[in-house]
Structure formats: structure tokens, C-alpha cells
Design an enzyme around this catalytic site. Structure first.
Site, PDB file in Angstrom:
ATOM      1  N   HIS A 205       0.803  -1.230   0.000  1.00 48.13           N
ATOM      2  CA  HIS A 205       0.000   0.000   0.000  1.00 48.13           C
ATOM      3  C   HIS A 205       0.832   1.275   0.000  1.00 48.13           C
ATOM      4  O   HIS A 205       0.284   2.363  -0.083  1.00 48.13           O
ATOM      5  CB  HIS A 205      -0.945   0.015   1.205  1.00 48.13           C
ATOM      6  CG  HIS A 205      -0.246   0.308   2.503  1.00 48.13           C
ATOM      7  ND1 HIS A 205       0.502  -0.631   3.161  1.00 48.13           N
ATOM      8  CD2 HIS A 205      -0.156   1.433   3.228  1.00 48.13           C
ATOM      9  CE1 HIS A 205       1.008  -0.106   4.261  1.00 48.13           C
ATOM     10  NE2 HIS A 205       0.645   1.147   4.328  1.00 48.13           N
TER      11      HIS A 205
HETATM   12  C1  UD1 Z   1      -2.246   5.556   5.963  1.00 53.28           C
HETATM   13  C2  UD1 Z   1      -0.922   5.985   6.621  1.00 53.28           C
HETATM   14  C3  UD1 Z   1       0.122   4.884   6.464  1.00 53.28           C
HETATM   15  C4  UD1 Z   1      -0.408   3.559   6.963  1.00 53.28           C
HETATM   16  C5  UD1 Z   1      -1.694   3.245   6.239  1.00 53.28           C
HETATM   17  C6  UD1 Z   1      -2.316   1.943   6.655  1.00 53.28           C
HETATM   18  C7  UD1 Z   1      -0.392   8.383   6.583  1.00 53.28           C
HETATM   19  C8  UD1 Z   1       0.450   9.406   5.949  1.00 53.28           C
HETATM   20  N1  UD1 Z   1      -0.384   7.164   5.987  1.00 53.28           N
HETATM   21  O1  UD1 Z   1      -2.024   5.433   4.569  1.00 53.28           O
HETATM   22  O2  UD1 Z   1       1.269   5.236   7.212  1.00 53.28           O
HETATM   23  O3  UD1 Z   1       0.546   2.557   6.739  1.00 53.28           O
HETATM   24  O4  UD1 Z   1      -2.625   4.309   6.521  1.00 53.28           O
HETATM   25  O5  UD1 Z   1      -3.499   1.734   5.987  1.00 53.28           O
HETATM   26  O6  UD1 Z   1      -1.037   8.658   7.559  1.00 53.28           O
HETATM   27  N2  UD1 Z   1      -9.747   4.718   2.350  1.00 53.28           N
HETATM   28  C9  UD1 Z   1     -10.857   3.928   2.420  1.00 53.28           C
HETATM   29  N3  UD1 Z   1     -11.375   3.662   3.654  1.00 53.28           N
HETATM   30  C10 UD1 Z   1     -10.831   4.135   4.788  1.00 53.28           C
HETATM   31  C11 UD1 Z   1      -9.702   4.943   4.692  1.00 53.28           C
HETATM   32  C12 UD1 Z   1      -9.149   5.217   3.486  1.00 53.28           C
HETATM   33  O7  UD1 Z   1     -11.390   3.476   1.428  1.00 53.28           O
HETATM   34  O8  UD1 Z   1     -11.351   3.847   5.886  1.00 53.28           O
HETATM   35  C13 UD1 Z   1      -9.169   5.017   1.029  1.00 53.28           C
HETATM   36  C14 UD1 Z   1      -9.445   6.432   0.588  1.00 53.28           C
HETATM   37  O9  UD1 Z   1      -9.790   6.425  -0.727  1.00 53.28           O
HETATM   38  C15 UD1 Z   1      -8.104   7.135   0.779  1.00 53.28           C
HETATM   39  C16 UD1 Z   1      -7.095   6.015   0.601  1.00 53.28           C
HETATM   40  O10 UD1 Z   1      -7.755   4.853   1.100  1.00 53.28           O
HETATM   41  O11 UD1 Z   1      -7.940   8.182  -0.141  1.00 53.28           O
HETATM   42  C17 UD1 Z   1      -5.818   6.227   1.341  1.00 53.28           C
HETATM   43  O12 UD1 Z   1      -6.075   6.513   2.733  1.00 53.28           O
HETATM   44  P1  UD1 Z   1      -5.102   7.502   3.553  1.00 53.28           P
HETATM   45  O13 UD1 Z   1      -5.569   7.598   4.964  1.00 53.28           O
HETATM   46  O14 UD1 Z   1      -4.929   8.775   2.788  1.00 53.28           O
HETATM   47  O15 UD1 Z   1      -3.700   6.817   3.491  1.00 53.28           O
HETATM   48  P2  UD1 Z   1      -3.245   5.305   3.550  1.00 53.28           P
HETATM   49  O16 UD1 Z   1      -2.661   4.952   2.235  1.00 53.28           O
HETATM   50  O17 UD1 Z   1      -4.317   4.415   4.096  1.00 53.28           O
END
Ligand code: UD1
Length: 377
Positions: A205
Site C-alpha cells: 500500500h
Molecule cells: C495511511 C498511513 C500509512 C499507513 C496506512 C495503513 C499516513 C500518511 N499514511 O495510509 O502510514 O501505513 O494508513 O493503511 O497517515 N480509504 C478507504 N477507507 C478508509 C480509509 C481510506 O477506502 O477507511 C481510502 C481512501 O480512498 C483514501 C485512501 O484509502 O484516499 C488512502 O487513505 P489515507 O488515509 O490517505 O492513506 P493510507 O494509504 O491508508
């Protein structure tokens, strides 16, 4: 003692659960839990609260997804009035996600003491968002709880006083042990048609791996090659799923070659799946630690790790992102007998006890000093 604990994203939940449990054993502690909502859906958050026995948060900030600045700024804006009102003795933040740095910044600017659990880890790669979050959080936290010796060394090199650094072990391993009976009972591998010890688990990821099309296609190609020999199961993170959709690979619940793409799993099922696997291939930080504790060989598909103890004591090997290298390292790992490893020091399931005891001691010392000052003529 009033403690406000902050969580936001999936890797925070397994770190916070043992701390909250330990705090609840001390009647002198009034513990509150704030969930920023950085992760919000059942697969990324809700199921983890259930699996880990985390209480319903006292406050949910419902920040949701967005850019880094948006997430960090919204957490700060929404958190500030709550912390101003609660005035806890200490705010506890864990890990390295945007919610961690936002929680720490908001608290210190209100003059509230901050404790950072999992401090001092450094990848020395400032293109990783987590590295910036770690550097900033550690620079402003008052008490720094480290999981491994490298953490202490990094913090000392950055000029942090030795008496603010506490080597306590790893709360992730507390969760692993506290949930052991439950994950040992899970039949997730059988339900997926996988035979214990004869499959690999994949997670990817990191933006550096999944946001770049060429890199991601190379990784998928390597996995398909490995899948010819070892069936692979790949719980797909939402960020990766979005990238897969545009590349038209890895549709959820599909099988491509010998790779099973499935929706993200909860904590119990995921740990059970990893524990029964022959090999993990990942870019996750937490999984490098969990495989070390479980004795499962782990290939890290990155150029470096902020958790070097998983290499020196554990089962981890850094293999980078070149498809050829990944495939050859995977076959090498499969040909090797299981390595005999030892658990890193203090990864014994008691880290939360040490942290809470230290927080209580520090509070007692501060209260004592304040009382002495107040008594001075
Ligand atoms: C975040 C953390 C990362 C961690 C990871 C675990 C930061 C900078 N990054 O990255 O360190 O390893 O979480 O998952 O804080 N989304 C969903 N459902 C959710 C949450 C997110 O579908 O409940 C999707 C959204 O489209 C979002 C994307 O996942 O845009 C990424 O989520 P985001 O919180 O921006 O970062 P992660 O890649 O999850």
C-alpha cells in the site's frame, strides 16, 4: 491522572488497544479515546475496534480522507477545542500516520505533555510521508517510548535527552499475544482453500509502490511468477484497489494465476492468515514486526526499513522493488529451512504495562514537584 489517547488509522488500533486495556486496570487513571476518523470504514477501522476490544471512542472527529495537509489540518482544527476543554495531563499518540503528528502538534501548542509510542524509528527516506510524521512528532514529544535500540540511537543523535527516552518493547506484540487464543482458532485459511504452510501472504500500500504504474505492474508481474510455485493471497488495501482498478488487475475476490485478491481482513483473520503462511511479501512496517514475532519469513518490498531489528533478530529481508530480485529472493526463501530467530528484547507482550507504569511515575514526579513549589514561601 487524565490521559487522552488518539488513534486515526488502521496501524494505530493494534498499538492503542493494549494501552487502553492497561490504563483501565488503574483506577487512578481517567483515560479517554479520540478517533480522528482518518480511516473510517468497517474494513479499515470498525472491525479493528471489535477484534481488538477497543472501546467506542469518547469523541470521533470524522475527518476522513484527503490530502496530507487537509487531513493534518482538519484533525488539528477539530481536536483543539476538545483538548482545550479536557485539559488532560498527557496526550498519547502512537505510530507515524498523519493523525499522530496532528495530535502531537495540537497538544504541545496547548502546553499539554505528549507521549509518543513507537518513537525513534527512521527510514532516512524523507520522501515517505511517515518519515516526516516521525521526525516532527519525536521533535516535539516530551516522552518517547521506543521499541528497539535503533530508536534510542536515532533520538540521541537528534539531540533528545536520554531521560526522556524509554525502551519499553513493542505494543504491537502485546496485541498479538493478547489476541492469540482468538486468532489461533480462526479458520480463515481453510475458508480461502489454503493449506497451512503452503501459501504466501501479500500486502502492498505504500504510495512509492502502488501510485506509480510501472512499479506496480513490475510488482504484480513478480507476484504472478512466485504464484506459479506458491499460491498467494493478497488482501488489497483501498489505495491499492483504486490503482488496480485503473490498471484492470486484481479485482476483489478474483484469482489471477495463483494470486487470490481479497478485501482487507480484520485483525484476527489477518494475523491468523500470516501465522499459517510460508512467506510474507509486504511493504508494511507492522507486518515486518509481526512476522518476526511469528517466525514467518518476510520479504520487504522496499529499499530500506525503519525497523532494523526485524533483520538482525527477526525473519525480515529487504529485497527492493526490482521484479527479478523479488522472484529470486522468494525462491531462495522457499528453499531455505526455517531460520531460527530470537524475539527482540522486550517484545514480550508487556510493553503497555511498562508504558503506563512510566506515565504514572512521571505524573507522580511532576505532581510532587508542583506541590513542593506550591509549599515554598
Ligand atoms: C495511511 C498511513 C500509512 C499507513 C496506512 C495503513 C499516513 C500518511 N499514511 O495510509 O502510514 O501505513 O494508513 O493503511 O497517515 N480509504 C478507504 N477507507 C478508509 C480509509 C481510506 O477506502 O477507511 C481510502 C481512501 O480512498 C483514501 C485512501 O484509502 O484516499 C488512502 O487513505 P489515507 O488515509 O490517505 O492513506 P493510507 O494509504 O491508508
Amino acid at each position: 491522572m487524565k490521559i487522552t489517547n488518539i488513534v486515526g488509522a488502521r496501524p494505530n488500533f493494534m498499538k492503542m488497544a493494549p494501552l487502553i486495556r492497561e490504563m483501565s486496570r488503574h483506577p487512578e487513571i481517567q483515560a479517554r479515546l479520540i478517533h480522528t476518523g482518518q480511516h473510517y470504514d468497517d474494513a479499515m477501522a470498525g472491525r479493528f475496534f471489535q477484534d481488538l476490544g477497543l472501546p467506542t471512542p469518547d469523541v470521533s472527529l470524522e475527518v476522513g480522507s484527503g490530502s496530507h495537509a487537509y487531513q493534518t489540518g482538519e484533525v488539528m482544527k477539530r481536536l483543539e477545542p476538545i483538548l482545550s476543554d479536557q485539559r488532560p495531563d498527557v496526550v498519547v499518540v502512537v505510530g507515524d500516520v498523519n493523525s499522530t503528528v496532528a495530535g502531537a502538534l495540537t497538544a504541545v501548542k496547548l502546553g499539554i505533555s505528549v507521549a509518543h509510542v513507537e518513537a525513534g524509528l527512521r527510514s532516512f527516506d524523507r520522501t515517505m510521508p511517515e518519515e516526516i510524521n516521525r521526525l516532527v512528532t519525536d521533535a516535539i514529544a516530551d516522552q518517547l517510548f521506543v521499541t528497539e535500540e535503533s530508536g534510542r540511537e536515532n533520538l540521541r543523535r537528534e539531540g533528545i535527552d536520554a531521560d526522556r527516552i524509554h525502551m519499553v518493547g513493542n505494543v504491537m506484540i502485546d496485541s498479538l499475544e493478547q489476541c492469540r487464543q482468538v486468532w489461533e482458532q480462526s479458520d480463515i485459511a481453510a475458508r480461502l482453500g489454503l493449506e497451512r504452510g503452503h501459501y504466501g501472504v501479500v500486502t502492498l500500500h505504500r504510495p512509492s509502490n502502488v501510485d506509480d504504474t510501472v512499479t506496480l505492474q513490475g510488482l504484480v508481474k513478480a507476484l504472478e511468477d512466485i504464484g506459479q510455485t506458491l499460491p498467494l493471497v493478497f488482501p488489497v488495501h483501498p489505495r491499492t484497489r483504486q490503482r488496480f482498478e485503473s490498471l484492470r488487475v486484481g479485482a476483489e475476490s478474483s484469482t489471477s494465476g495463483n494470486i487470490r485478491y481479497i478485501a482487507p481482513l480484520g485483525y484476527v483473520e489477518f494475523i491468523s492468515l500470516v501465522a499459517g503462511s510460508r512467506l510474507a511479501l509486504t511493504d508494511s512496517g507492522g507486518l515486518q514486526e509481526e512476522t518476526t514475532a511469528l517466525g514467518v519469513p518476510c520479504l520487504t518490498l522496499r529499499e530500506q526499513t525503519e525497523r532494523p531489528i526485524t533483520i538482525t533478530h527477526g525473519t525480515n529481508r529487504i529485497v527492493g522493488t526490482s521484479p527479478d530480485r523479488i522472484v529470486s529472493e522468494a525462491f531462495r526463501a522457499l528453499a531455505e529451512p526455517a531460520r531460527v530467530t530470537s524475539r527482540p528484547p522486550l517484545w514480550d507482550g508487556k510493553a503497555a504495562q511498562r508504558i503506563v507504569a512510566a506515565l504514572l511515575d512521571l505524573h507522580a514526579a511532576r505532581s510532587g514537584a508542583a506541590a513542593t513549589l506550591a509549599r515554598r514561601p
